[in-house]
Design a protein around this motif. Structure first.
Motif, short mmCIF file in Angstrom:
data_model
loop_
_atom_site.label_atom_id
_atom_site.label_comp_id
_atom_site.label_asym_id
_atom_site.label_seq_id
_atom_site.Cartn_x
_atom_site.Cartn_y
_atom_site.Cartn_z
N PHE A 39 0.87 -1.18 0.00
CA PHE A 39 0.00 0.00 0.00
C PHE A 39 0.90 1.23 0.00
CE2 PHE A 39 -3.34 -2.78 0.53
CZ PHE A 39 -4.54 -2.21 0.90
N ARG A 40 0.64 2.16 -0.93
CA ARG A 40 1.42 3.38 -1.03
C ARG A 40 0.52 4.59 -0.84
NH1 ARG A 40 5.06 2.16 -6.49
NH2 ARG A 40 6.24 0.36 -5.68
N ASP A 41 0.54 5.17 0.35
CA ASP A 41 -0.18 6.40 0.66
C ASP A 41 -1.65 6.31 0.23
OD1 ASP A 41 -0.43 8.98 1.68
OD2 ASP A 41 0.06 9.93 -0.24
N VAL A 42 -2.33 5.29 0.74
CA VAL A 42 -3.71 5.01 0.33
C VAL A 42 -4.70 5.82 1.18
CG1 VAL A 42 -5.50 3.24 0.25
CG2 VAL A 42 -3.18 2.73 -0.57
N LEU A 86 -13.17 -2.59 -3.19
CA LEU A 86 -13.22 -1.13 -3.06
C LEU A 86 -12.03 -0.54 -3.82
CD1 LEU A 86 -13.96 -0.69 0.76
CD2 LEU A 86 -15.59 -0.36 -1.10
N LYS A 87 -12.16 0.70 -4.24
CA LYS A 87 -11.07 1.40 -4.90
C LYS A 87 -10.67 2.60 -4.04
CE LYS A 87 -10.94 -1.14 -8.62
NZ LYS A 87 -9.76 -2.02 -8.88
N PRO A 88 -9.38 2.87 -3.90
CA PRO A 88 -8.96 4.03 -3.10
C PRO A 88 -9.25 5.34 -3.80
CG PRO A 88 -7.06 3.03 -4.16
CD PRO A 88 -8.22 2.13 -4.46
N ASP A 89 -9.41 6.38 -3.02
CA ASP A 89 -9.56 7.72 -3.59
C ASP A 89 -8.22 8.24 -4.08
OD1 ASP A 89 -12.27 7.75 -2.90
OD2 ASP A 89 -11.82 8.47 -0.88
N ALA A 90 -7.15 7.81 -3.44
CA ALA A 90 -5.79 8.22 -3.83
C ALA A 90 -4.83 7.16 -3.33
CB ALA A 90 -5.44 9.58 -3.25
N GLY A 91 -3.61 7.14 -3.92
CA GLY A 91 -2.62 6.15 -3.54
C GLY A 91 -2.64 4.95 -4.48
N ARG A 92 -1.71 4.04 -4.26
CA ARG A 92 -1.56 2.87 -5.13
C ARG A 92 -1.53 1.60 -4.30
NH1 ARG A 92 -3.27 5.11 -9.32
NH2 ARG A 92 -2.67 3.26 -10.51
N ILE A 93 -2.04 0.50 -4.89
CA ILE A 93 -2.03 -0.82 -4.26
C ILE A 93 -1.41 -1.80 -5.24
CG2 ILE A 93 -3.45 -2.69 -3.32
CD1 ILE A 93 -5.56 -0.50 -2.67
N LEU A 94 -0.41 -2.55 -4.78
CA LEU A 94 0.31 -3.49 -5.64
C LEU A 94 0.23 -4.90 -5.05
CD1 LEU A 94 1.89 -0.56 -5.77
CD2 LEU A 94 3.48 -1.87 -7.19
N ILE A 95 0.05 -5.87 -5.92
CA ILE A 95 0.08 -7.28 -5.55
C ILE A 95 1.20 -7.94 -6.35
CG2 ILE A 95 -1.18 -9.47 -5.46
CD1 ILE A 95 -2.37 -7.36 -3.64
N ASP A 96 2.18 -8.50 -5.66
CA ASP A 96 3.35 -9.10 -6.32
C ASP A 96 3.98 -8.13 -7.32
OD1 ASP A 96 3.33 -11.47 -4.93
OD2 ASP A 96 2.11 -12.53 -6.41
#
Length: 299
Positions: A39-42, A86-96
């Motif tokens: 999770f990057r600044d979600v 759900l989708k974040p309003d801001a930030g990034r989510i990475l899987i592998d």
């Protein structure tokens, strides 16, 4: 085994996000240092209520990340974001190392195949037997029945419930239902498993059994996991014990410090959508933060 590896313990946003970023011949190393979940600044809000406020953390390969917090703190929201529900309003989510933030439902279906989900109530189909519940995904995929039965029995052996294979859910105790839910989630050998309050409402011995299954996945299967909970007993089990295979081939649980020190289980605590603690259990229990002290004492 996972607990013997000196895996980076906390956030590593500087790590290369794709195998292709590494020099030739370093693919295995790159795979190891690429977080399973990142999770990057979600940020996420529902109307005027901010649920997550700048959440950043990683779960490394073979690591368990325990997420603590009170009701409404945003713990289960993190699970839904990982699954793309759900989708974040801001930030990034990475899987592998794969950025899933903007994926549509079809793209998320592919990602979810590598993730096992353990629901709070087990979420079994009451009209299906234990065998049919565990086999559900395999039947949907058209897997031959011989292979289905072999896989179902293997998963039920893992959760010590092979004898219940023909029972119906209403014949099972609450703890047994949770274990069947775990067996169903593990079909296909996912390398990422999400636990959402898996011991809620269970008596202490049964809750310990569920934690032991999580420990087996971590230490014997090298599974990466998020374990959402508000119960400190779960923290004690997961951070103080590890699983090994003895000379007779049996799984045994040993206390941290007897032979090894756990390196692959860390804690984050969330309050009002923000991470107020990230570290080891030892660091958590030494914290002088008033909220953390109150939480540890049992609220």
């Amino acid at each position: 085994m996972a607990f013997t590896q000196n895996i980076p313990s906390v956030e590593t946003p500087e790590a290369p996000s794709k195998v292709a970023d590494m020099p030739p011949g370093n693919e295995e190393f790159a795979d190891r240092i690429t977080p399973a979940i990142e999770f990057r600044d979600v940020h996420l809000a529902f109307d005027d209520h901010k649920v997550l406020d700048g959440i950043s953390f990683t779960v490394m390969k073979g690591e368990t990340k325990i997420i603590l917090g009170g009701s409404g703190s945003g713990k289960s929201t993190i699970i839904k974001l990982v699954l793309g529900l759900l989708k974040p309003d801001a930030g990034r989510i990475l899987i592998d190392g794969e950025d899933i933030t903007d994926y549509d439902e079809a793209e998320m279906m592919r990602v979810r195949k590598k993730i096992g989900m353990i629901f709070q109530e087990g979420a079994l189909f009451d009209s299906l037997s234990v065998y049919e519940n565990v086999a559900y995904r395999l039947h949907e995929q058209g897997v031959p029945e011989e292979e289905v039965e072999e896989e179902v029995r293997r998963m039920l052996r893992f959760v010590n419930l092979e004898d219940a294979i023909d029972k119906m859910p209403n014949e099972l105790s609450g703890g047994m239902r949770r274990r069947v839910g775990i067996a169903r989630a593990l079909v296909g050998d996912p390398k990422i498993v999400l636990f959402d309050e898996p011991t809620a409402g269970l008596d202490p011995p049964t809750a310990r059994t569920i934690c032991e299954l999580a420990i087996k996945l971590r230490d014997l299967e090298d599974v990466s996991s998020i374990f959402v909970t508000h119960e400190m007993n779960n923290v004690e089990y997961l951070t103080s014990e590890y699983a090994v295979i003895d000379e007779r081939g049996n799984v045994v649980f040993e206390q941290e410090g007897e032979r090894l020190c756990l390196l692959n289980t860390k804690i984050i605590m969330i309050r009002d959508g923000r991470i107020i603690f990230s570290g080891t259990d030892e660091e958590l229990f030494k914290s002088d933060d008033p909220y953390i002290r109150w939480f540890i004492r049992g609220k």
